[in-house]
Design a protein around this motif. Structure first.
Motif, PDB file in Angstrom:
ATOM      1  N   GLU A   1      -5.213   1.947  -8.661  1.00  0.00           N
ATOM      2  CA  GLU A   1      -5.004   3.331  -8.113  1.00  0.00           C
ATOM      3  C   GLU A   1      -6.308   3.886  -7.829  1.00  0.00           C
ATOM      4  O   GLU A   1      -7.591   3.533  -8.526  1.00  0.00           O
ATOM      5  N   ASP A   2      -6.257   4.576  -6.770  1.00  0.00           N
ATOM      6  CA  ASP A   2      -7.370   5.602  -6.449  1.00  0.00           C
ATOM      7  C   ASP A   2      -6.437   6.970  -6.297  1.00  0.00           C
ATOM      8  O   ASP A   2      -6.014   7.230  -5.201  1.00  0.00           O
ATOM      9  N   VAL A   3      -6.837   7.696  -7.446  1.00  0.00           N
ATOM     10  CA  VAL A   3      -5.931   9.082  -7.302  1.00  0.00           C
ATOM     11  C   VAL A   3      -6.953  10.170  -7.781  1.00  0.00           C
ATOM     12  O   VAL A   3      -7.905  10.002  -8.634  1.00  0.00           O
TER      13      VAL A   3
ATOM     14  N   MET B   1       0.730  -1.190  -0.113  1.00  0.00           N
ATOM     15  CA  MET B   1       0.008   0.180  -0.075  1.00  0.00           C
ATOM     16  C   MET B   1       0.845   1.177   0.051  1.00  0.00           C
ATOM     17  O   MET B   1       1.970   1.417   0.780  1.00  0.00           O
ATOM     18  N   VAL B   2       0.631   2.277  -0.878  1.00  0.00           N
ATOM     19  CA  VAL B   2       1.268   3.270  -0.992  1.00  0.00           C
ATOM     20  C   VAL B   2       0.436   4.567  -0.893  1.00  0.00           C
ATOM     21  O   VAL B   2      -0.643   4.818  -1.586  1.00  0.00           O
ATOM     22  N   GLY B   3       0.563   5.384   0.354  1.00  0.00           N
ATOM     23  CA  GLY B   3      -0.355   6.372   0.651  1.00  0.00           C
ATOM     24  C   GLY B   3       0.191   7.860   1.054  1.00  0.00           C
ATOM     25  O   GLY B   3       0.503   7.992   2.291  1.00  0.00           O
ATOM     26  N   PRO B   4       0.688   8.547   0.202  1.00  0.00           N
ATOM     27  CA  PRO B   4       1.129  10.032   0.819  1.00  0.00           C
ATOM     28  C   PRO B   4       0.034  10.916   1.278  1.00  0.00           C
ATOM     29  O   PRO B   4      -1.048  10.835   0.846  1.00  0.00           O
ATOM     30  N   GLY B   5       0.158  11.581   2.244  1.00  0.00           N
ATOM     31  CA  GLY B   5      -0.896  12.705   2.700  1.00  0.00           C
ATOM     32  C   GLY B   5      -2.236  11.935   3.104  1.00  0.00           C
ATOM     33  O   GLY B   5      -2.321  10.866   3.982  1.00  0.00           O
ATOM     34  N   THR B   6      -3.137  12.487   2.723  1.00  0.00           N
ATOM     35  CA  THR B   6      -4.500  12.095   3.126  1.00  0.00           C
ATOM     36  C   THR B   6      -4.722  10.735   2.319  1.00  0.00           C
ATOM     37  O   THR B   6      -5.517  10.105   2.611  1.00  0.00           O
TER      38      THR B   6
ATOM     39  N   PHE C   1      -1.792  -1.435  -4.190  1.00  0.00           N
ATOM     40  CA  PHE C   1      -2.912  -0.180  -3.905  1.00  0.00           C
ATOM     41  C   PHE C   1      -2.161   1.105  -3.686  1.00  0.00           C
ATOM     42  O   PHE C   1      -1.339   1.188  -3.015  1.00  0.00           O
ATOM     43  N   ILE C   2      -2.204   1.949  -4.847  1.00  0.00           N
ATOM     44  CA  ILE C   2      -1.659   3.560  -4.730  1.00  0.00           C
ATOM     45  C   ILE C   2      -3.059   4.303  -4.532  1.00  0.00           C
ATOM     46  O   ILE C   2      -3.786   4.441  -5.051  1.00  0.00           O
TER      47      ILE C   2
END
Length: 684
Positions: free
Chosen positions: A680-682, A534-539, A634-635
Motif C-alpha cells: 500500500e501507498d496511502v 493495481m487499485v488507484g482511486p482519484g489521484t 498495489f493499492i
C-alpha cells in the motif's frame, strides 16, 4: 539509593514519536532522573539493549506498515532467529505505539517490537499504549506517560511531592457570567481586543498580512468550556517547559545571496540527497477548475537539469518538495511577537547560560545565524495544530486572566477532550489560536523552541523519464469554520498553485519504498513478467502511470522480457466525464497491451467504488489473493476509508471463496503483506 539512569528509545518517521520521547526525558529530568535518549537504531552502537535494566520505547508505524527509517535496523536485529530466548531476560520495558487507524497496518510495528521483546525474555511492566492519530494521540499518550511515571516513582523511590514537579495546579477561577449584559460586555471587549491592533484591520502598510474572518464562537467552544471545566479549581496543568534559547538581532541585513542551506542540512528520516533546485516547466489543471462537484486536480512538471544523471529513481518513487510557509501568515505571527520590524535583520541564536534545561541544544533544523523571517518561513511548522506544551506557553504570554484560564484548561488533564475537539480535530493553526486569544503575545524565542520542524511534502511521480517528472495533486480546502479564522487551502496546495513556468523550487530525493516497480532488489527486466493488480482511486492512479510508462519502455527496448501476464488497473472516480485523469493515456496503454484490463469505477454516476469493482470482477482478483512469488497487489490513494474498505473487500473475497472466518481471511492477507505481495501507498 538506586541509580537514576534509564533508557528512552524511539522510532520516528515524521517526528511525533521523537517529540513524545523528548517530552518524557524532560519530565524525568524535572524529578531528578538522568535518562539517556537514542533512536532504536542506535542499539549495539550507543547502547546495548540486553545490558539495560529499564527502557521506555516510543515507536510508530509508517502508512504502509514499515518501520520508521531510524528503527528499521533495530526491528530486523531483534527478529533474528539466532538470538537466544533469554537474550533480554534482565530488561523491564514499557512501550507506546503511534499509528493511524485509517491504515490497515495500524500499530503493526509497535506490536511486532512488543512481541519480539517478550519472546526474547524481556518483561513489559504494563499494557502497550496505542495512540491513534485519527482520534488524537493525546488521548492515549498522556495516560501512558502518567502510568509510566508511577512506575518510575516506585522504582526510583521518588516522593510524591517531588513527582508534583511535572504538574502544577493554578488556582485561577474563571468568573461565571450571570447576566445577558455581562455576556454582551465580554463579547464587546473581545471584539475591541481583536480590532485594537492594526493586524485586525489589515496589518502594516506595504506588508502582506493575514487578516481574520469574522467567526461567532458557540457557547461551548475554543473560548469557553463547559461549567464543570470552567469552575474546576484543581486543574492538572503540565509545568511550562524550561526556556533555553536566546535570539540576538543585529542592525545588519542578511545578504541577499546568503546561500543558507535548507534547514541547515539537518538529517531527516527517508531523505537521501541534499536539496537541489529544479525548474518548473509545466503547471496545468487536469480537471475542470470550475466544477463544484469535485476537488480540483492539478499537475506540476519539473526538469531535473544537470541533476538528472545523479538522481536514481524507479517507478513508484516519490520526491520531497521543500514547501515554505506563506508570507502573510509568517508576517502576522512575527507582528504578534513584536519582531516584524526586525524580521529581515541578522539573528543569532544561542543557549541561555541561565537555563535550567539539561543538555539544551538549538534544534538542528534551525540555523544559528539567520533571520527570523527565514526561520519562520522555511524551518518551523506554523500550520500544524499547536500541541499542549505550546498552549501552556501561550497561557503565560497573555495579559488577560480569562484568556490565561482558558488556555490552561486546554492544556490540562481535565481539558483533554476540549483540546481534542476545539484545537486538534479542526486542525487549528498557531494563527487561529492567536486570533482567538488577541492578548497573547508570545516571545519569539519560545516559538523557536516549541514549534515543530516544517516537514517537506512527498509526491509520487506520475511519469518515467530521465530528465523530467510530473506530479499530480488534489487541492485541499479548509473553510473558515470550527474555529479556523481564515479560509485556506493545504500548505502545499497553496504553494504548488502559486508556481509558474520558469520558477525554480527545491526538492529532496526520497529513500525508495516498497511501493515501486520493479520491487527492491529485483532486476529491471523481471518487472515485465510480474502479474499486477493495481487499485488507484482519484489521484492514486497517478503513480501507476509511472509503472505503465516504464513497462512500455521495457516492451519497446527488450520485447523478450515483456510477458503476456495480467496487468489489471481498477481506477476509481466520481464520474469519468468530470474527474477521470489521464484517461487518454490509460486507454492507449490498454490498446498497446501494456494493460490487460482497465476497469473504471464511477462512485457517483454508477454507485460503484473500487471495492465494488473488485467484487464484480472477482474471477480476475482471486488469483492475486493466493501466495505467489511474482504476483503483486498495489493499492494507492486516500487512507480515509479507502484502504480499510479495500482491505475488508479482499478479506470478504478470501473468506467467501475459502469458506473461512473474517479473522482467518485477514491473517492470510497479512501473510501477503509480509511477503510484499500486497503493498500500500496511502495517505491521511
Amino acid at each position: 539509593m538506586p541509580s537514576t539512569d534509564f533508557l528512552i528509545a524511539y522510532g520516528s518517521q515524521t517526528g511525533q514519536a521523537e517529540t513524545i520521547a523528548k517530552s518524557v526525558k524532560e519530565k524525568a529530568e524535572l524529578i531528578g532522573l538522568t535518562p539517556r535518549l537514542f533512536t532504536l537504531d542506535e542499539n549495539e552502537k550507543n547502547f546495548h539493549l540486553h545490558e539495560e535494566k529499564l527502557c521506555a520505547i516510543v515507536v510508530s508505524s509508517t502508512g504502509d506498515g514499515d518501520a520508521p527509517d531510524n528503527c528499521a535496523r533495530f526491528v530486523r536485529r531483534i527478529s533474528r532467529n539466532a538470538l537466544p530466548k533469554d537474550h533480554l531476560k534482565g530488561l523491564d520495558y514499557v512501550i507506546l505505539g503511534l499509528g493511524d487507524s485509517n491504515y490497515s497496518s495500524y500499530q503493526t510495528v509497535p506490536m511486532k517490537v512488543d512481541r519480539q521483546l517478550t519472546a526474547l525474555g524481556a518483561n513489559r511492566l504494563f499494557d502497550r499504549g496505542e495512540a491513534d492519530d485519527q482520534v488524537g494521540l493525546e488521548l492515549a499518550v498522556e495516560p501512558w506517560i502518567d502510568q509510566f511515571f508511577k512506575v518510575l516513582a516506585e522504582k526510583f523511590e521518588i516522593p510524591a511531592e517531588k513527582l508534583n514537579a511535572i504538574t502544577e495546579s493554578p488556582h485561577i477561577k474563571l468568573q461565571q457570567v450571570k447576566t445577558e449584559e455581562e455576556k454582551k460586555a465580554l463579547l464587546q471587549k473581545r471584539k475591541e481586543d481583536e480590532e485594537s491592533d492594526d493586524e485586525g484591520k489589515g496589518g502594516v502598510q506595504g506588508v502582506e498580512m493575514l487578516i481574520p474572518e469574522h467567526y461567532d464562537y458557540p457557547e461551548v467552544s475554543l473560548l469557553k468550556g463547559v461549567p464543570t471545566l470552567s469552575n474546576d479549581e484543581n486543574l492538572r496543568v503540565p509545568i511550562a517547559s524550561q526556556p533555553f534559547i536566546v535570539s540576538s538581532v543585529s542592525h545588519k541585513k542578511l545578504p541577499v545571496d546568503h546561500k543558507l542551506e535548507w534547514q541547515n542540512l539537518c538529517k531527516m528520516p527517508g531523505v537521501v540527497t541534499k536539496p537541489f533546485e529544479v525548474l518548473v516547466v509545466g503547471a496545468e489543471f487536469v480537471t475542470d477548475p470550475f466544477s463544484k462537484k469535485i476537488k480540483t486536480k492539478r499537475m506540476i512538471t519539473v526538469d531535473f537539469g544537470d541533476h538528472a544523471p545523479s538522481l536514481q529513481y524507479e517507478p513508484g518513487d516519490a520526491l520531497y518538495f521543500c514547501v515554505p510557509n506563506p508570507a502573510p501568515e509568517v508576517n502576522f505571527i512575527l507582528k504578534r511577537c513584536g519582531v516584524l520590524s526586525i524580521a529581515d535583520q541578522q539573528c543569532e541564536l544561542s543557549i541561555d547560560p541561565k537555563t535550567e534545561k539539561i543538555n539544551a541544544q538549538i534544534p538542528g533544523h534551525v540555523h544559528k545565524l539567520t533571520t527570523l523571517r527565514y526561520m519562520f518561513t522555511t524551518c518551523l511548522d506554523i500550520r500544524r495544530a499547536p500541541g499542549r506544551p505550546l498552549i501552556r506557553v501561550l497561557a503565560e504570554s497573555t495579559s488577560d486572566p480569562a484568556e490565561k484560564r482558558r488556555l490552561l484548561e486546554l492544556c490540562s488533564t481535565q481539558g483533554m477532550k476540549d483540546f481534542s475537539d476545539f484545537v486538534r480535530t479542526p486542525g487549528l493553526s498557531l494563527a487561529d489560536m492567536l486570533f482567538a486569544f488577541p492578548n497573547v503575545k508570545p516571545p519569539v524565542d519560545r516559538l523557536i523552541e516549541l514549534l515543530p520542524r516544517l516537514i517537506p511534502r512527498p509526491y509520487s511521480m506520475s511519469s518515467y523519464e530521465n530528465r523530467r517528472a510530473r506530479f499530480v495533486y488534489s487541492e485541499m480546502e479548509f473553510p473558515a469554520t470550527e474555529g479556523r479564522r481564515h479560509a485556506r487551502k493545504g500548505l502545499a496546495t497553496d504553494w504548488l498553485n502559486s508556481l509558474k513556468i520558469g520558477d525554480t523550487v527545491e526538492i529532496l530525493g526520497k529513500e525508495p519504498a516498497r511501493f515501486r516497480l520493479p520491487p527492491l532488489g529485483m532486476p529491471k527486466n523481471k518487472a515485465g513478467s510480474l502479474p499486477l493488480l493495481m487499485v488507484g482511486p482519484g489521484t492514486g492512479v497517478s503513480v501507476f502511470l509511472s509503472f505503465l510508462h516504464f513497462l512500455r519502455k521495457l516492451k519497446k527496448e527488450s520485447p523478450s522480457d515483456f510477458s503476456d501476464v495480467p496487468r489489471i488497473l481498477f481506477f476509481g472516480c466520481r464520474d469519468a466525464q468530470v474527474d477521470s485523469i489521464y484517461m487518454n493515456e490509460l486507454e492507449l496503454f490498454l490498446a498497446e497491451g501494456i494493460l490487460t484490463d482497465l476497469i473504471i469505477c464511477e462512485s457517483e454516476k454508477n454507485k460503484e467504488r473500487v471495492q465494488d469493482g473488485l467484487r464484480k470482477h472477482v474471477e480476475k482478483v482471486l488469483p492475486f489473493l493466493e501466495p505467489s512469488p511474482d504476483a503483486k497487489i498495489f493499492i494507492c490513494g486516500d487512507a480515509k476509508g479507502m484502504s480499510k474498505d479495500v482491505w475488508q473487500c479482499f478479506a470478504d473475497i478470501v473468506a467467501g471463496e475459502q469458506k473461512i472466518a473474517d479473522l482467518e481471511a485477514k491473517k492470510k492477507l497479512m501473510e501477503l503483506k509480509k511477503t510484499d505481495q500486497y503493498i500500500e501507498d496511502v495517505w491521511g
